[in-house]
Structures are given as C-alpha cells and as structure tokens.
Write a protein that holds these residues in place. Structure first.
Motif, PDB file in Angstrom:
ATOM      1  N   TYR A  81       0.841  -1.195   0.000  1.00 52.97           N
ATOM      2  CA  TYR A  81       0.000   0.000   0.000  1.00 52.97           C
ATOM      3  C   TYR A  81       0.876   1.244   0.000  1.00 52.97           C
ATOM      4  O   TYR A  81       2.086   1.202   0.256  1.00 52.97           O
ATOM      5  N   ILE A  82       0.251   2.359  -0.333  1.00 56.73           N
ATOM      6  CA  ILE A  82       0.898   3.673  -0.245  1.00 56.73           C
ATOM      7  C   ILE A  82       0.294   4.394   0.945  1.00 56.73           C
ATOM      8  O   ILE A  82      -0.933   4.507   1.063  1.00 56.73           O
ATOM      9  N   GLU A  83       1.142   4.873   1.816  1.00 52.73           N
ATOM     10  CA  GLU A  83       0.677   5.634   2.975  1.00 52.73           C
ATOM     11  C   GLU A  83       0.919   7.115   2.713  1.00 52.73           C
ATOM     12  O   GLU A  83       2.054   7.567   2.596  1.00 52.73           O
ATOM     13  N   GLY A  84      -0.173   7.864   2.544  1.00 52.13           N
ATOM     14  CA  GLY A  84      -0.072   9.282   2.251  1.00 52.13           C
ATOM     15  C   GLY A  84       0.368  10.081   3.458  1.00 52.13           C
ATOM     16  O   GLY A  84       0.435   9.583   4.589  1.00 52.13           O
ATOM     17  N   ARG A  85       0.666  11.344   3.216  1.00 56.38           N
ATOM     18  CA  ARG A  85       1.166  12.213   4.293  1.00 56.38           C
ATOM     19  C   ARG A  85       0.101  12.464   5.352  1.00 56.38           C
ATOM     20  O   ARG A  85       0.401  12.714   6.507  1.00 56.38           O
ATOM     21  N   SER A  86      -1.173  12.399   4.931  1.00 55.39           N
ATOM     22  CA  SER A  86      -2.247  12.630   5.902  1.00 55.39           C
ATOM     23  C   SER A  86      -2.662  11.352   6.613  1.00 55.39           C
ATOM     24  O   SER A  86      -3.598  11.351   7.408  1.00 55.39           O
ATOM     25  N   GLY A  87      -1.970  10.259   6.312  1.00 50.56           N
ATOM     26  CA  GLY A  87      -2.227   9.005   7.008  1.00 50.56           C
ATOM     27  C   GLY A  87      -3.103   8.022   6.258  1.00 50.56           C
ATOM     28  O   GLY A  87      -3.254   6.877   6.695  1.00 50.56           O
ATOM     29  N   GLN A  88      -3.723   8.456   5.131  1.00 53.94           N
ATOM     30  CA  GLN A  88      -4.574   7.528   4.396  1.00 53.94           C
ATOM     31  C   GLN A  88      -3.714   6.474   3.708  1.00 53.94           C
ATOM     32  O   GLN A  88      -2.564   6.698   3.366  1.00 53.94           O
ATOM     33  N   LYS A  89      -4.303   5.290   3.512  1.00 52.30           N
ATOM     34  CA  LYS A  89      -3.614   4.193   2.856  1.00 52.30           C
ATOM     35  C   LYS A  89      -4.332   3.834   1.557  1.00 52.30           C
ATOM     36  O   LYS A  89      -5.554   3.668   1.554  1.00 52.30           O
ATOM     37  N   ILE A  90      -3.536   3.738   0.501  1.00 52.01           N
ATOM     38  CA  ILE A  90      -4.066   3.306  -0.796  1.00 52.01           C
ATOM     39  C   ILE A  90      -3.596   1.879  -1.023  1.00 52.01           C
ATOM     40  O   ILE A  90      -2.396   1.615  -1.134  1.00 52.01           O
ATOM     41  N   VAL A  91      -4.532   0.952  -1.053  1.00 53.48           N
ATOM     42  CA  VAL A  91      -4.191  -0.453  -1.264  1.00 53.48           C
ATOM     43  C   VAL A  91      -3.805  -0.656  -2.725  1.00 53.48           C
ATOM     44  O   VAL A  91      -4.511  -0.209  -3.643  1.00 53.48           O
TER      45      VAL A  91
END
Length: 601
Positions: free
Chosen positions: A550-560
């Motif tokens: 996953y990608i963990e964005g700077r605001s904490g969201q995760k993109i699977v």
C-alpha cells in the motif's frame, strides 16, 4: 636447365612483387579494422541497449514490418526533426539486422559502418596528401577520437556514423577528376546528392562539406569554389526553411538573436574542447585508470611504436625521413583546412553544450572528428619534417606519438567497460523487477521509488526511455489500450516520498506529462487517473527493491495496491530478441549481494 631457371627467375620476381604490392595495399585497411574492433567492440558480448536505443532500436525490433513502415511514413510526412533518412536507418537496420542474430548482429553491423568510415578517411587523406604515413596517423586518431564517447552506441552507429559515411563518400566523389568533363560533372552531382543524404540523416556534418574544393586547390578554379559555396548555402537554407515550414520545433522555436549567440559560443569553445580532449584523455588515464589499465597502455603503445617505426623506415616514410626540402607548406595548408573543418562542425550543433565530453551529450563533438584528427596529424607530420635531418629526434617524436595513441586506446577500452557496466545494471534491475512483478496485465503501472540509481559514467542505464523496456521485451496483446510500463518517480534519499504530493489524489494516482512527480512520462501519452489495484510500487529499502502492499499518504490515508501474486513464475508472454539479451542470458552479477544498479553510499 640453366636457361629454364633464368626464364623462371623473372616470373617469380614478378609474382613476388605483385604479392608484396597487394599486401602493402591491403595491410593498412586490415590493421585499421582490427583496431576499430579492439577499441570499440571488443566487449560487445556484454553490450546491450541504452537510452535512445530503447525508443528506436528496441521498438523497431518489436514492431512488425507494417508498423515500422507506418512509423517511418509518419516521420517523413511530419519531417521529424528534419531527419527522415535518420529515422529510416534507425528503423530498418535494427528490424532486419536483429532477424539474423539479435543484438549481437546489430553491433557487428555497427562495426562494419565504423570500420568502413575509418578506411574511407585513410583513403581520402592518402589521396589528397599522397602520404600513406600521414593517412595512417589521421585514421588512427579518427578511430581513437577522444571527444565523442558514443562510437559504441547503436543509435549513433546507425544514425550518425551513416551520415559521416555519406559525407566521406561525397568528399571522395568531389575530388575525383576525370578527363571527361561530362563524367566529372556527374561525379560532382553524385557528391552533392550524398551530401544531401548526410544532411537529411544528421545535419551537423553538412557545413563541413563547404571545405570540399580546398582538397583540390590546383585543379579547382575560384569560380568553381564560388559555385560550390552558393550550392551548399542554397541547400542549407532550403533545408532550414523546410523544417520551419513543417513546424519542426528545433528549427521554429529558436530566435535569430539567440541562434547567432549560440553559434558564436559553439564555434569559439567547441574546437578548443575537442582539440583539448586529445590531451585531457591521457591525463585522465594517468590520474584515474593507470592502476587498472597499465598493461593495456604498455602493450598498445609498444604495438603502435613498432608499426609506426617500421612504416617510417619503409618507403611510406621516405619523404619524411630523408628529404632535404621537406614539404612544410602543403602540410601547413592541410592544417588550416583541418581548422576550417573543425569550426564548421559546430554552427549546426546548437542543442547541446560543447563542454560535454562524456556520455551521450559528447556527440556534440562528433562532427569535428574529421577536422581535429587532420589538425593533429598535420602537427605530428610537421614535427617530423622539422627534425628531418636528425633520425634520432624523429624516433623520439614517433615514440611520443605512439604513447599518445596508447593512452587514447586505453581510454576507449575503459569506455567499453563503462558500457558493459551500464548493461549489467540494466540486466540486474529488470530481472529484479520481473521477479517482483510477474503479474503484468493490461493497465498495470509500475512506480519506481528508487533514489540513488546509477547514472553511468559514459552511458546512462536508467534514462528517459525506461517506460519502454517492458514492451520491448514482451509482446503484449495488440488490443491492450495501456501496456504495462515502469515509471520512475522523483525521490531523494532525504525525501523519498516527494512524488506523492504531485501524484496521489485521494485514493487515486494521477499520471500526466506535466506532473513533476514523474521522472519522465511520454508527451504523447494521455493524462490518466489510475486506481491502486492497477499500481505496483517498488521501493528501495536496505539497498534492494521491495514490493509494497500500500501507499501511505502524508495525511495518514492508505491506498491499497495491486496484491502480490501467489505464483512467482515469470510473465507468460511471447518475447522479442531483446529478451534473450536482457533476461534469458547468463548473468553472473545478478542476485549476488547488493544490486549493482544502486550508487555506493
């Protein structure tokens, strides 16, 4: 019996003289071909594709004939970069050549082109100077030309060296004088046609053809020189106007004032840099490479010394050796002609900095290869003529010349080594990518977050053409709208996730030519919004590539992201000849310790 022997003796002597003559004629060409192979192609079994090769050579190999023809037709109708002949050669030499032995055959074709040019230059200098010794020195300097390090680069062998081949043939036809005026006129016409082919292939060489009348100063009148000047000028202006009319960006986007300023800069600095490289390269070998290549330097210098001394003591060096009235004036004239050729090599080379002497940008000095080698030849011959009364001094001069040639040969061998290292980096990298991402499907996008990839000393293994690699290795279904591609994202060791600020938008990723988060995205590709399920993210961790879930964005969201496959089998697609060179070939440096495609910390 004695009478019979007397009759056979003249016959044997005649046969011996014929054989000796043929050996003397053929041997310099054979030597130059051997030198060309040794200096630029000795390591070709470890060479591959680099930078623009992936966009042209690889694409031509992967395409069928119809696709290549359509591509060429588009380049002709759009007058692509003003080089339709260039595109034709870059398309069909790889297309047909690869069918007869893959990448290895392409390098053999490149060797034939470069070797032929070296021999043509030798023959030309011998024709105009009547000096086989001077011609050999000029061709040696050309073969070991130090300012341009792309003599082993397929893109330039098929595009630039073929342009030089046309120019050298044009010179040969132009200086040929026949007893028939009509035949001489036809030869001149052929020379102009060849010069135009050179122009439509690679324009930087064309202005050098202005010097053609200077190689026959006594047979060509001033009126003929004026005609030649106006013909070449008319061809050059017509060519430039055609490029502007076709809307070719390189010709239409540069203003007159900027162009003139750039021309002055190029013709002022260019000759100094290219001539200085003949001194700089030996200094580089002494400072950086001597410990690694001292044996190569010693052996090559001794070989050059042996050949040059022997030829100097033969009839080749007779005039230089014993003349009481050495011909200084003719060699001074050729020195001036060489300087003019060198200056004329740079007004058309406006897009690159003349300070570049390493990597692919060093091609800016390619057009000066003839002029600079003629200049150095004249300087060495004039030194030998100055010492014509002292045999020992002449031997000292030849010894120093041999040492310089040895240094230049050693440098060429190191350039080959750098090409080998660059290909090894690509082999290791692509094999790691395929092992981490075997689940390639339509629309699959591989993002590469890998700060510290090697850039290569002479050729870049990971340049703008990286997105083309997968489709050059595998034959993906023709109905796929978006084939799998690798996009390198901008990331630094101190800020590896810089790219996320420009690519990640909520739970989607935006790919665009104007996106600063991408290292390169083809300008003709449409802007795309991609969901995480089609994304494979490869990240550098602990000096190796790993696949992230996953990608963990700077605001904490995760993109699977696209889930890892259960099977680790390689992709099941038909392959191109490049696959055998890049992935299927033995790779002793692959998967051993830390990957070689990262810079040492």
């Amino acid at each position: 019996m004695s009478a019979q022997k007397k009759e056979e003796a003249p016959k044997n002597k005649f046969i011996t003289s014929i054989l000796t003559f043929r050996i003397e004629v053929v041997s310099p060409y054979l030597f130059l071909l051997v030198l060309t192979w040794s200096a630029h192609f000795l390591l070709i079994k470890d060479f591959g594709l680099y930078e623009d090769d992936w966009g042209f050579t690889a694409t031509a190999i992967a395409n069928d004939f119809t696709q290549n023809w359509n591509r060429l037709y588009g380049a002709i109708t759009s007058f692509w970069q003003g080089r339709p002949v260039h595109m034709a050669l870059l398309t069909f030499i790889p297309f047909w050549g690869a069918k007869f032995g893959g990448i290895q055959t392409l390098y053999i074709i490149g060797f034939a082109i470069l070797g032929f040019n070296t021999c043509l230059w030798f023959a030309f200098i011998r024709r105009i100077t009547c000096s086989g010794y001077g011609a050999l020195i000029a061709s040696l300097f050309f073969c070991l030309y130090p300012a341009d390090t792309t003599f082993s680069f397929l893109q330039h062998l098929f595009g630039l060296q073929t342009s030089l081949l046309c120019l050298l043939l044009a010179f040969h036809f132009y200086i040929t004088i026949s007893y028939s005026k009509i035949f001489t006129f036809c030869l001149k016409g052929i020379s102009y046609l060849l010069a135009i082919l050179s122009l439509l292939n690679y324009e930087s060489l064309f202005l050098v053809f202005l010097t053609a009348p200077l190689f026959r100063p006594h047979q060509i009148t001033q009126k003929q020189k004026n005609y030649h000047f106006f013909i070449v000028l008319a061809i050059g202006i017509s060519y430039f106007l055609l490029r502007r009319w076709a809307g070719e960006s390189r010709a239409s986007n540069m203003g007159v004032v900027n162009a003139l300023q750039k021309i002055v800069q190029q013709i002022t600095l260019g000759p100094l840099v290219s001539l200085g490289s003949f001194i700089l390269r030996p200094a580089q070998v002494l400072n950086e490479l001597l410990g690694q290549y001292w044996s190569v330097l010693l052996i090559s210098s001794l070989l050059f010394l042996f050949i040059l001394i022997n030829l100097f003591n033969s009839r080749w060096g007779q005039v230089l050796r014993s003349s009481d009235n050495p011909d200084f004036n003719s060699w001074k004239r050729w020195l001036i002609v060489g300087l003019m050729m060198t200056i004329l090599a740079y007004p058309s080379a406006l897009l690159l900095s003349v300070t570049a002497i390493d990597g692919r940008d060093s091609r800016v000095h390619f057009s000066a290869s003839l002029g600079t080698t003629l200049i150095f030849t004249c300087l060495w011959i004039l030194l030998l003529l100055t010492a014509h009364r002292w045999r020992f001094k002449q031997y000292i001069i030849i010894s120093i010349l041999s040492l310089q040639l040895g240094f230049l040969f050693t440098f060429c061998l190191d350039v080959q080594h750098q090409y080998r290292l660059s290909w090894q980096s690509q082999q290791t990298f692509i094999q790691d990518v395929i092992s981490l991402a075997p689940d390639l499907q339509e629309g699959t996008t591989i993002l590469l977050q890998a700060p510290g990839l090697v850039t290569g000393k002479q050729i870049n293994p990971f340049d703008w053409s990286l997105p083309w690699v997968l489709e050059s290795v595998y034959l993906f279904p023709s109905d796929w709208e978006f084939v799998p591609r690798i996009y390198r994202v901008y990331s630094e060791t101190s800020f590896p996730t810089f790219w996320q600020e420009h690519i990640v938008n909520g739970n989607e990723l935006i790919l665009s030519p104007n996106n600063p988060g991408l290292y390169f995205y083809f300008p003709w590709e449409p802007e795309r919004v991609i969901s995480g399920e089609n994304i494979i993210l490869l990240v550098r961790e602990n000096d190796k590539l790993v696949r992230k879930d996953y990608i963990e964005g700077r605001s904490g969201q995760k993109i699977v992201l696209k889930p890892k496959p259960q099977s680790t089998l390689p992709p099941n697609f038909a392959t191109t000849p490049i696959f055998d060179r890049l992935i299927a070939s033995s790779c002793d440096h692959c998967r051993q310790g830390s990957p070689i495609y990262f810079e040492n910390p």
